[in-house]
Motif scaffolding. Sequence first.
Motif, PDB file in Angstrom:
ATOM      1  N   ALA A  23      -8.684   6.379  -1.996  1.00 13.80           N
ATOM      2  CA  ALA A  23      -8.247   6.031  -2.890  1.00 13.80           C
ATOM      3  C   ALA A  23      -6.744   6.528  -3.124  1.00 13.80           C
ATOM      4  O   ALA A  23      -5.581   6.185  -3.723  1.00 13.80           O
ATOM      5  N   GLY A  24      -6.503   8.273  -3.119  1.00 12.70           N
ATOM      6  CA  GLY A  24      -5.869   8.712  -3.316  1.00 12.70           C
ATOM      7  C   GLY A  24      -4.486   8.690  -2.185  1.00 12.70           C
ATOM      8  O   GLY A  24      -3.634   8.231  -2.903  1.00 12.70           O
ATOM      9  N   GLY A  25      -5.119   8.101  -0.638  1.00 17.01           N
ATOM     10  CA  GLY A  25      -3.993   7.992  -0.333  1.00 17.01           C
ATOM     11  C   GLY A  25      -3.063   5.973  -0.740  1.00 17.01           C
ATOM     12  O   GLY A  25      -1.648   6.045   0.184  1.00 17.01           O
ATOM     13  N   ARG A  26      -4.122   5.867  -0.441  1.00 20.31           N
ATOM     14  CA  ARG A  26      -3.601   4.332  -1.169  1.00 20.31           C
ATOM     15  C   ARG A  26      -2.610   4.559  -2.273  1.00 20.31           C
ATOM     16  O   ARG A  26      -1.371   3.917  -2.275  1.00 20.31           O
ATOM     17  N   ASP A  27      -2.612   5.654  -3.570  1.00 24.89           N
ATOM     18  CA  ASP A  27      -1.651   5.439  -4.427  1.00 24.89           C
ATOM     19  C   ASP A  27      -0.842   6.081  -4.529  1.00 24.89           C
ATOM     20  O   ASP A  27       0.412   5.923  -4.882  1.00 24.89           O
ATOM     21  N   ARG A  32       4.908   5.449  -3.205  1.00 22.51           N
ATOM     22  CA  ARG A  32       6.399   5.760  -2.658  1.00 22.51           C
ATOM     23  C   ARG A  32       6.891   3.962  -2.023  1.00 22.51           C
ATOM     24  O   ARG A  32       8.154   4.368  -2.672  1.00 22.51           O
ATOM     25  N   ALA A  33       6.145   3.488  -2.238  1.00 18.49           N
ATOM     26  CA  ALA A  33       6.483   1.933  -2.017  1.00 18.49           C
ATOM     27  C   ALA A  33       7.376   1.639  -3.567  1.00 18.49           C
ATOM     28  O   ALA A  33       8.760   0.426  -3.657  1.00 18.49           O
ATOM     29  N   LEU A  34       6.536   1.714  -4.570  1.00 20.05           N
ATOM     30  CA  LEU A  34       7.897   1.920  -6.119  1.00 20.05           C
ATOM     31  C   LEU A  34       8.453   2.718  -5.980  1.00 20.05           C
ATOM     32  O   LEU A  34       9.995   1.973  -6.457  1.00 20.05           O
ATOM     33  N   LYS A  35       8.800   3.787  -6.231  1.00 21.02           N
ATOM     34  CA  LYS A  35      10.405   4.367  -5.930  1.00 21.02           C
ATOM     35  C   LYS A  35      10.964   3.924  -4.580  1.00 21.02           C
ATOM     36  O   LYS A  35      12.455   3.841  -4.837  1.00 21.02           O
ATOM     37  N   ARG A  36      10.515   3.565  -3.451  1.00 21.79           N
ATOM     38  CA  ARG A  36      11.732   3.134  -2.770  1.00 21.79           C
ATOM     39  C   ARG A  36      12.401   1.942  -3.225  1.00 21.79           C
ATOM     40  O   ARG A  36      13.578   1.747  -2.810  1.00 21.79           O
ATOM     41  N   PHE A  37      11.329   1.171  -3.636  1.00 21.25           N
ATOM     42  CA  PHE A  37      11.963  -0.150  -4.522  1.00 21.25           C
ATOM     43  C   PHE A  37      12.898  -0.317  -5.866  1.00 21.25           C
ATOM     44  O   PHE A  37      13.976  -0.191  -6.195  1.00 21.25           O
ATOM     45  N   VAL A  38      12.231   0.844  -6.223  1.00 18.48           N
ATOM     46  CA  VAL A  38      13.232   1.526  -7.292  1.00 18.48           C
ATOM     47  C   VAL A  38      14.687   1.701  -6.502  1.00 18.48           C
ATOM     48  O   VAL A  38      16.195   1.205  -7.893  1.00 18.48           O
ATOM     49  N   ARG A  39      14.368   2.358  -6.284  1.00 14.29           N
ATOM     50  CA  ARG A  39      15.948   3.218  -5.259  1.00 14.29           C
ATOM     51  C   ARG A  39      16.800   1.544  -4.735  1.00 14.29           C
ATOM     52  O   ARG A  39      17.776   1.524  -4.435  1.00 14.29           O
ATOM     53  N   TRP A  40      16.088   1.500  -4.502  1.00 15.70           N
ATOM     54  CA  TRP A  40      17.498   0.194  -3.420  1.00 15.70           C
ATOM     55  C   TRP A  40      17.222  -0.651  -5.489  1.00 15.70           C
ATOM     56  O   TRP A  40      18.498  -1.671  -4.877  1.00 15.70           O
TER      57      TRP A  40
END
Length: 353
Positions: A23-27, A32-40
């Motif tokens: 569960a921690g890995g999924r979080d 990381r995906a959310l941060k990549r989207f925000v950076r994009w």
Amino acid sequence: MTQAQSSTDAAAGGDGTQERAEAGGRDRALDRALKRFVRWWRPTGMWRRGIVLAAVCALLTGVLFLHSDIPNRIGNLGSLLETFLPWLGVALPLLFVLAVLRRSTTALIALLLPTLVWLNLFGGLLTDKSSAGGDLTVLTHNVNADNPDPDGTAKDVIAAGADVVALEELAESQAPRYARDLAAAYPYHSVQGTVGLWSRYPISGVAPVDIRMGWTRAMRAAVSTPDGKVAVYVAHLPSVRVKFDAGFTAGQRDRAADALGRAISAEPLHSVVLLGDLNGTMNDRALASVTSQMRSTQGAAGNGMGFSWPAGMPMARIDQIMVKGAEPRSSWTLPRTGSDHLPVAARLQLPHD
């Protein structure tokens, strides 16, 4: 506790640890995906900045390109837009400045679209299309029923040197003054209702034109020029208003335009000139019954937009000179008189037998 129970608890504890780890890995992956989207999405690069400006450019392009598809069912919104359509070009330099300040390549590229569409619609009006020649000069002027200086306006009209003059919004009390002041320069004239025609050449076949107003605001006459007869129509279509509760109230004008268009289409003479205050621009679809069969002298031989109203700060070309069976050579507006409209004039080349 027996050895079997300890083994069972250890197994259970091991499974819970693994689940928590998964569960921690999924979080962490989601984070990381959310941060990549925000950076994009964050406008940090020249291509990513100015997304909103680019959207505004796309909207402006759509309005310019599809203006004729904007419906008139709600407050004649389409006609209102088309009356002031050239003024949408004012947004172009503003958007350019904002795109430069934002350092947005995306917005600058998007701005090319409305710029190209606007230039396609109105770019031709920015150049001088006048040419030499012409054998008939005509002038039209809404003199304003409340004109404080009709004598001065008449002098200005004479000074323009036109061969044929059309005046609209002639108050009953002022029409005799215009007839007196213009008599020496224009020996032939006729006043029908609130419109009148003055000519250096003989006129015949004078008649009012029914534009469904209930009183006379349009007329027709044949002017015998040295190059043959020309049918001259003088018209003052009903005024339009912008009301908060009703929108662009132009129904009466639209019906009058249809009636005028039918009269012109039935005209037997080859050369036809329409002079008047149409209370609408060439872009207004409601005037199509007239504009579809005649050419605007301003569009064909003018220099600039040729706005004629209001006189203090002209914003629209609602005073028109239109022709068929004649070639426009030049078209221009004249200096302000005592009216709230500017006079407009044109020089025409008539066909020679």
